[in-house]
Design an enzyme around this catalytic site. Structure first.
Site, PDB file in Angstrom:
ATOM      1  N   LYS A 298      40.575  52.217  29.815  1.00 36.19           N
ATOM      2  CA  LYS A 298      40.509  51.056  29.697  1.00 36.19           C
ATOM      3  C   LYS A 298      39.328  50.301  29.789  1.00 36.19           C
ATOM      4  O   LYS A 298      38.982  49.359  28.962  1.00 36.19           O
ATOM      5  CB  LYS A 298      41.454  50.343  31.073  1.00 36.19           C
TER       6      LYS A 298
ATOM      7  N   THR B 291      40.350  45.157  37.443  1.00 31.61           N
ATOM      8  CA  THR B 291      39.320  44.931  36.268  1.00 31.61           C
ATOM      9  C   THR B 291      40.359  44.965  35.142  1.00 31.61           C
ATOM     10  O   THR B 291      40.839  45.607  34.762  1.00 31.61           O
ATOM     11  CB  THR B 291      38.824  46.221  36.196  1.00 31.61           C
TER      12      THR B 291
ATOM     13  N   LYS C 166      31.494  43.686  35.736  1.00 34.84           N
ATOM     14  CA  LYS C 166      32.250  44.947  36.319  1.00 34.84           C
ATOM     15  C   LYS C 166      32.296  45.848  35.104  1.00 34.84           C
ATOM     16  O   LYS C 166      32.114  46.865  35.232  1.00 34.84           O
ATOM     17  CB  LYS C 166      33.472  44.422  36.725  1.00 34.84           C
TER      18      LYS C 166
ATOM     19  N   LEU D 107      45.718  45.321  40.523  1.00 33.14           N
ATOM     20  CA  LEU D 107      46.678  45.713  39.380  1.00 33.14           C
ATOM     21  C   LEU D 107      46.059  46.464  38.348  1.00 33.14           C
ATOM     22  O   LEU D 107      44.713  46.362  38.252  1.00 33.14           O
ATOM     23  CB  LEU D 107      47.455  44.515  38.766  1.00 33.14           C
ATOM     24  N   PRO D 108      46.673  47.335  37.620  1.00 30.72           N
ATOM     25  CA  PRO D 108      45.951  48.343  36.695  1.00 30.72           C
ATOM     26  C   PRO D 108      45.080  47.465  35.569  1.00 30.72           C
ATOM     27  O   PRO D 108      43.978  47.892  35.350  1.00 30.72           O
ATOM     28  CB  PRO D 108      47.166  49.154  36.207  1.00 30.72           C
TER      29      PRO D 108
HETATM   30  P1  NAD Z   1      46.583  52.623  40.842  1.00 32.92           P
HETATM   31  O1  NAD Z   1      47.481  52.656  39.779  1.00 32.92           O
HETATM   32  O2  NAD Z   1      46.351  53.444  41.889  1.00 32.92           O
HETATM   33  O3  NAD Z   1      47.173  51.158  41.614  1.00 32.92           O
HETATM   34  C1  NAD Z   1      47.824  49.958  40.885  1.00 32.92           C
HETATM   35  C2  NAD Z   1      49.045  49.670  41.542  1.00 32.92           C
HETATM   36  O4  NAD Z   1      49.520  48.634  40.862  1.00 32.92           O
HETATM   37  C3  NAD Z   1      50.319  50.902  41.218  1.00 32.92           C
HETATM   38  O5  NAD Z   1      50.814  51.373  42.519  1.00 32.92           O
HETATM   39  C4  NAD Z   1      51.197  49.971  40.616  1.00 32.92           C
HETATM   40  O6  NAD Z   1      52.588  50.385  40.908  1.00 32.92           O
HETATM   41  C5  NAD Z   1      51.076  48.558  40.787  1.00 32.92           C
HETATM   42  N1  NAD Z   1      51.635  47.714  39.890  1.00 32.92           N
HETATM   43  C6  NAD Z   1      51.483  47.540  38.691  1.00 32.92           C
HETATM   44  N2  NAD Z   1      52.098  46.508  38.298  1.00 32.92           N
HETATM   45  C7  NAD Z   1      52.649  45.828  39.137  1.00 32.92           C
HETATM   46  C8  NAD Z   1      53.414  44.690  39.282  1.00 32.92           C
HETATM   47  N3  NAD Z   1      53.850  43.849  38.472  1.00 32.92           N
HETATM   48  N4  NAD Z   1      53.881  44.093  40.889  1.00 32.92           N
HETATM   49  C9  NAD Z   1      53.334  45.071  41.708  1.00 32.92           C
HETATM   50  N5  NAD Z   1      52.663  46.198  41.757  1.00 32.92           N
HETATM   51  C10 NAD Z   1      52.369  46.590  40.248  1.00 32.92           C
HETATM   52  O7  NAD Z   1      45.430  51.887  40.342  1.00 32.92           O
HETATM   53  P2  NAD Z   1      43.812  51.843  41.435  1.00 32.92           P
HETATM   54  O8  NAD Z   1      42.837  52.893  40.918  1.00 32.92           O
HETATM   55  O9  NAD Z   1      44.187  51.132  42.763  1.00 32.92           O
HETATM   56  O10 NAD Z   1      43.248  50.556  40.619  1.00 32.92           O
HETATM   57  C11 NAD Z   1      43.570  49.177  40.452  1.00 32.92           C
HETATM   58  C12 NAD Z   1      42.497  48.365  39.876  1.00 32.92           C
HETATM   59  O11 NAD Z   1      41.249  48.432  40.291  1.00 32.92           O
HETATM   60  C13 NAD Z   1      42.386  48.749  38.222  1.00 32.92           C
HETATM   61  O12 NAD Z   1      42.145  47.525  37.561  1.00 32.92           O
HETATM   62  C14 NAD Z   1      41.060  49.601  38.353  1.00 32.92           C
HETATM   63  O13 NAD Z   1      40.423  49.792  37.035  1.00 32.92           O
HETATM   64  C15 NAD Z   1      40.318  49.272  39.356  1.00 32.92           C
HETATM   65  N6  NAD Z   1      39.406  49.790  40.039  1.00 32.92           N
HETATM   66  C16 NAD Z   1      39.590  51.271  40.544  1.00 32.92           C
HETATM   67  C17 NAD Z   1      38.800  51.844  41.227  1.00 32.92           C
HETATM   68  C18 NAD Z   1      39.201  53.409  41.772  1.00 32.92           C
HETATM   69  O14 NAD Z   1      38.261  54.085  42.207  1.00 32.92           O
HETATM   70  N7  NAD Z   1      40.464  53.773  41.526  1.00 32.92           N
HETATM   71  C19 NAD Z   1      37.389  51.552  41.566  1.00 32.92           C
HETATM   72  C20 NAD Z   1      37.140  50.035  41.067  1.00 32.92           C
HETATM   73  C21 NAD Z   1      38.112  49.506  40.384  1.00 32.92           C
END
Ligand code: NAD
Length: 296
Positions: free
Chosen positions: A246, A96, A171, A64-65
């Protein structure tokens, strides 16, 4: 194993798919319909709610975000998902978030007889697709060993950082460095281009010199250098500017509490905040190069 996967966005989608392809029974859920459709198209079952997804699940993976989404999902002002997860199940939170939130959720999980580890990742969407992520785990040895077979299907490196929350601390240290490196790499390329250098040639020179780093290896911020990087796709997908903002905020909050000196992390946070305010929050974080380059 019967797995519930909640949060199937840029990262969670391909991670859930890798568990499914490894033969696990995966039931996924996301609030975003497009995210659900993408994963459903590959054969993964989509539940109608998070509550539905966790029914009978032996393991629950969340991606999740931010902190408020994880806390809201599991604790939800006394109406959270923990009450509906089977006793003895294992929760792997790969989002994260603040270490303190991981610890709060872990404590409530433990009281409900549910195992919890924080397992944030590094490696980007490319690593999520390829199943080569690096996991930074916080939690007990026993809980990590239960999670390991699943983590191995999604990642290539698994590090035990310490007790619950330690994965998150590792992280944010990594991402503070990444945020600084992306700004520095963008600055250097923009300077070279302003002097008439070819960004591809300059990037290759720096990659093989003392300025070499992950952005120059795999995630060049300049369009046309790395075919699969978000810069070649209008900065769509990838790792959002607001997510980097964030993480840099989490690092600064932590530095305030521990009285650590993180001047470059502070500058990087301010630059990403300005970039987000200018309307680029949902674009990949490498688009920060736009604020360092003369625009046509
Ligand atoms: P994203 O926004 O693409 O995906 C997050 C998903 O969570 C969204 O589709 C959103 O609709 C869903 N969501 C939010 N609240 C929800 C709930 N209550 N129930 C169900 N679904 C819900 O984000 P991302 O890029 O996949 O990143 C996710 C996490 O991973 C973050 O914490 C980010 O910091 C971390 N991260 C991302 C990357 C990257 O390269 N994108 C790399 C490492 C870590």
């Amino acid at each position: 194993m019967k797995i519930a996967f909640i949060g199937i966005g840029n990262m969670g989608g391909p991670m859930a798919l890798n568990l499914y392809k490894a033969g696990h029974t995966v039931t996924a859920f996301d609030l975003n319909k497009d995210a659900c459709d993408n994963v459903r198209a590959e054969g993964v079952s989509i539940a109608s709610s998070a509550l539905d997804a966790v029914q009978g699940a032996e393991a629950i993976v969340t991606m999740l975000p931010a902190s408020q989404h994880v806390e809201g999902l599991f604790l939800g002002n006394g109406h959270g998902l923990l009450a509906s997860i089977a006793k003895g199940a294992l929760v792997i939170d790969s989002s994260t978030i603040a270490a303190a939130t991981s610890q709060k959720v872990a404590k409530a999980a433990e009281a409900a007889g549910i195992a919890f580890i924080d397992a944030p990742v590094s490696g980007g969407t490319g690593g999520a697709i390829a199943g080569t992520l690096t996991f930074m785990v916080g939690g007990s040895d026993a809980h990590l060993e239960r999670a390991r077979p699943l983590l191995e299907k999604m990642g290539a490196n698994i590090f035990h950082a310490g007790s619950v929350g330690a994965g998150q601390t590792a992280k944010i240290c990594n991402n503070m460095l990444l945020g600084i490196l992306m700004v520095g790499t963008s600055e250097a390329i923009a300077l070279g281009v302003a002097n008439g250098l070819d960004p591809k040639v300059l990037s290759e020179i720096m990659r093989r010199s003392s300025g070499g780093n992950w952005a120059l290896e795999k995630y060049n911020p300049f369009p046309g250098v790395h075919e699969n990087a978000p810069a070649c796709n209008g900065y769509a997908g990838g790792f959002g500017t607001d997510l980097m903002l964030k993480d840099l905020g989490l690092a600064q909050e932590n530095a305030m509490v521990t009285k650590a000196s993180t001047p470059l992390g502070g500058v990087a946070r301010a630059l990403y905040a300005a970039h987000s305010l200018a309307g680029h929050g949902s674009k990949d974080f490498s688009s920060v190069i736009k604020m360092l380059q003369k625009q046509a």
